[in-house]
Design an enzyme around this catalytic site. Structure first.
Site, PDB file in Angstrom:
ATOM      1  N   ASP A 190      12.230  34.276 -58.555  1.00  0.00           N
ATOM      2  CA  ASP A 190      12.995  33.831 -57.404  1.00  0.00           C
ATOM      3  C   ASP A 190      13.367  35.106 -56.636  1.00  0.00           C
ATOM      4  OD1 ASP A 190      14.696  32.186 -55.753  1.00  0.00           O
ATOM      5  OD2 ASP A 190      16.390  32.974 -56.894  1.00  0.00           O
ATOM      6  N   LEU A 191      13.701  34.981 -55.381  1.00  0.00           N
ATOM      7  CA  LEU A 191      14.001  36.182 -54.580  1.00  0.00           C
ATOM      8  C   LEU A 191      15.507  36.421 -54.436  1.00  0.00           C
ATOM      9  CD1 LEU A 191      13.013  38.480 -52.665  1.00  0.00           C
ATOM     10  CD2 LEU A 191      13.056  36.803 -50.822  1.00  0.00           C
ATOM     11  N   ASP A 192      16.160  35.464 -53.766  1.00  0.00           N
ATOM     12  CA  ASP A 192      17.587  35.615 -53.469  1.00  0.00           C
ATOM     13  C   ASP A 192      18.403  35.551 -54.761  1.00  0.00           C
ATOM     14  OD1 ASP A 192      17.524  35.529 -50.441  1.00  0.00           O
ATOM     15  OD2 ASP A 192      16.557  33.628 -50.857  1.00  0.00           O
TER      16      ASP A 192
ATOM     17  N   THR B 185      20.867  38.491 -51.410  1.00  0.00           N
ATOM     18  CA  THR B 185      20.997  37.991 -50.041  1.00  0.00           C
ATOM     19  C   THR B 185      22.028  36.875 -49.940  1.00  0.00           C
ATOM     20  OG1 THR B 185      19.089  36.680 -50.566  1.00  0.00           O
ATOM     21  CG2 THR B 185      18.712  38.580 -49.157  1.00  0.00           C
TER      22      THR B 185
ATOM     23  N   LYS C 155      23.075  28.172 -53.566  1.00  0.00           N
ATOM     24  CA  LYS C 155      22.044  29.023 -54.162  1.00  0.00           C
ATOM     25  C   LYS C 155      20.825  28.207 -54.579  1.00  0.00           C
ATOM     26  CE  LYS C 155      25.131  32.700 -55.584  1.00  0.00           C
ATOM     27  NZ  LYS C 155      25.719  33.453 -56.680  1.00  0.00           N
TER      28      LYS C 155
ATOM     29  N   SER D 151      10.094  31.312 -54.130  1.00  0.00           N
ATOM     30  CA  SER D 151      11.382  31.237 -53.417  1.00  0.00           C
ATOM     31  C   SER D 151      11.413  30.071 -52.442  1.00  0.00           C
ATOM     32  CB  SER D 151      11.599  32.541 -52.644  1.00  0.00           C
ATOM     33  OG  SER D 151      12.683  32.413 -51.741  1.00  0.00           O
ATOM     34  N   ALA D 152      12.597  29.493 -52.274  1.00  0.00           N
ATOM     35  CA  ALA D 152      12.777  28.426 -51.285  1.00  0.00           C
ATOM     36  C   ALA D 152      12.890  28.993 -49.875  1.00  0.00           C
ATOM     37  CB  ALA D 152      14.039  27.635 -51.616  1.00  0.00           C
TER      38      ALA D 152
ATOM     39  N   LYS E 204      13.627  23.056 -54.800  1.00  0.00           N
ATOM     40  CA  LYS E 204      14.103  23.077 -56.173  1.00  0.00           C
ATOM     41  C   LYS E 204      15.289  22.108 -56.260  1.00  0.00           C
ATOM     42  CE  LYS E 204      13.013  28.009 -56.240  1.00  0.00           C
ATOM     43  NZ  LYS E 204      13.531  29.389 -56.297  1.00  0.00           N
TER      44      LYS E 204
ATOM     45  N   GLU F 165      15.370  33.208 -62.552  1.00  0.00           N
ATOM     46  CA  GLU F 165      16.168  32.426 -61.602  1.00  0.00           C
ATOM     47  C   GLU F 165      17.663  32.694 -61.726  1.00  0.00           C
ATOM     48  OE1 GLU F 165      16.745  30.377 -59.258  1.00  0.00           O
ATOM     49  OE2 GLU F 165      14.750  29.741 -58.667  1.00  0.00           O
ATOM     50  N   ASP F 166      18.352  32.684 -60.599  1.00  0.00           N
ATOM     51  CA  ASP F 166      19.814  32.843 -60.632  1.00  0.00           C
ATOM     52  C   ASP F 166      20.550  31.551 -60.303  1.00  0.00           C
ATOM     53  OD1 ASP F 166      19.044  32.870 -57.873  1.00  0.00           O
ATOM     54  OD2 ASP F 166      21.051  33.588 -57.408  1.00  0.00           O
TER      55      ASP F 166
HETATM   56  C1  G6P Z   1      17.068  30.682 -51.287  1.00  0.00           C
HETATM   57  C2  G6P Z   1      18.573  30.836 -51.295  1.00  0.00           C
HETATM   58  C3  G6P Z   1      19.237  29.667 -50.614  1.00  0.00           C
HETATM   59  C4  G6P Z   1      18.638  29.446 -49.236  1.00  0.00           C
HETATM   60  C5  G6P Z   1      17.152  29.189 -49.347  1.00  0.00           C
HETATM   61  C6  G6P Z   1      16.487  29.009 -48.005  1.00  0.00           C
HETATM   62  O1  G6P Z   1      16.715  29.738 -52.240  1.00  0.00           O
HETATM   63  O2  G6P Z   1      19.066  30.961 -52.600  1.00  0.00           O
HETATM   64  O3  G6P Z   1      20.610  29.922 -50.524  1.00  0.00           O
HETATM   65  O4  G6P Z   1      19.256  28.354 -48.592  1.00  0.00           O
HETATM   66  O5  G6P Z   1      16.553  30.291 -50.010  1.00  0.00           O
HETATM   67  O6  G6P Z   1      16.507  30.230 -47.322  1.00  0.00           O
HETATM   68  P1  G6P Z   1      16.059  30.458 -45.835  1.00  0.00           P
HETATM   69  O7  G6P Z   1      15.911  31.948 -45.749  1.00  0.00           O
HETATM   70  O8  G6P Z   1      14.754  29.745 -45.638  1.00  0.00           O
HETATM   71  O9  G6P Z   1      17.125  29.908 -44.957  1.00  0.00           O
HETATM   72 MG    MG Z   2      18.102  32.506 -56.055  1.00  0.00          MG
END
Ligand code: G6P
Ligand code: MG
Length: 213
Positions: free
Chosen positions: A8-10, A16, A44, A113-114, A144, A168-169
């Protein structure tokens, strides 16, 4: 045996969540309420539009879809102001040495990542070259805890899901990994990520033992 790692990224590679929070709270303030930091955990791992729905629920407000699309776009513009300023200094501790170790061992690496901004963030922090595949919110349309994002990563890496481990966090991400039939390692606190196969606070001092099950 683990042959691929999906990150996962964030909240895993970079923090972020603080920028998402600042941008969402700016929107909340414009709408006349404060989005307190305690609610931020719920955002998240969930998609941009679902995040907005949660925010509006907290504020007790209802808007049409067309209005929500405009609000989400504004939030993203504010969010991007922070993202454009990101530098490699913001990579979380231990991440680069862990990724380097995986490469040396021949383990494949994907992002899962989402976020629709994932590519931009990877570029800003100069990590693109580590990734054999990048599945982001533009490629995976189901949010997710749906396993789609991780299953697409496994497919692109040409690996069986059972040979993959997800980092994943977010609780929603742990559920997605489990639903994909993958191992999963929570990055953060066991209270929130208790369903993961393992939970660690971060990648500092992480070595190959972490991905042995
Ligand atoms: C990640 C973050 C979420 C965020 C989602 C979409 O999963 O943890 O908090 O809403 O990405 O991010 P975006 O950059 O597309 O708004
Ligand atoms: Mg995350």
């Amino acid at each position: 045996i683990i042959k691929a790692c999906i990150f996962d990224l964030d909240g895993v590679i970079v923090d972020t969540a603080k920028y998402h929070y600042l941008a969402w709270n700016r929107l909340a303030n414009e709408l006349g309420f404060e989005f307190s930091i305690e609610h931020n955990e719920r955002l998240k791992g969930v998609s941009r539009m679902t995040s907005l729905d949660i925010l509006l629920e907290v504020g007790g407000l209802t808007y049409s879809n067309a209005e929500k699309v405009v609000m989400a776009a504004r939030k993203n513009e504010w969010y991007l102001e922070y993202i454009y300023k990101m530098t490699p200094d913001e990579i979380l501790p231990g991440v680069i040495s862990f990724l380097t170790m995986l490469r040396e061992k021949g383990i494949k690496i994907s992002l899962g990542s989402a976020s629709k901004n994932a590519m931009l963030i990877l570029e800003r922090v100069q990590l693109q070259s580590f990734f054999d595949a990048v599945i982001d919110g533009n490629k995976a349309l189901k949010a997710k805890p749906d396993p789609q994002v991780f299953l697409l990563a496994a497919q692109e890496l040409n690996e069986n899901p059972t040979n993959c481990v997800v980092f994943e966090d977010a609780a929603a991400g742990i559920e997605a990994a489990l639903a994909a039939g993958m191992k999963c390692i929570g990055i953060g606190s066991p209270e929130i990520l208790g369903r993961a196969d393992k939970v660690v606070p971060g990648f500092e001092n992480a070595n190959i033992e972490l991905i042995k099950f």
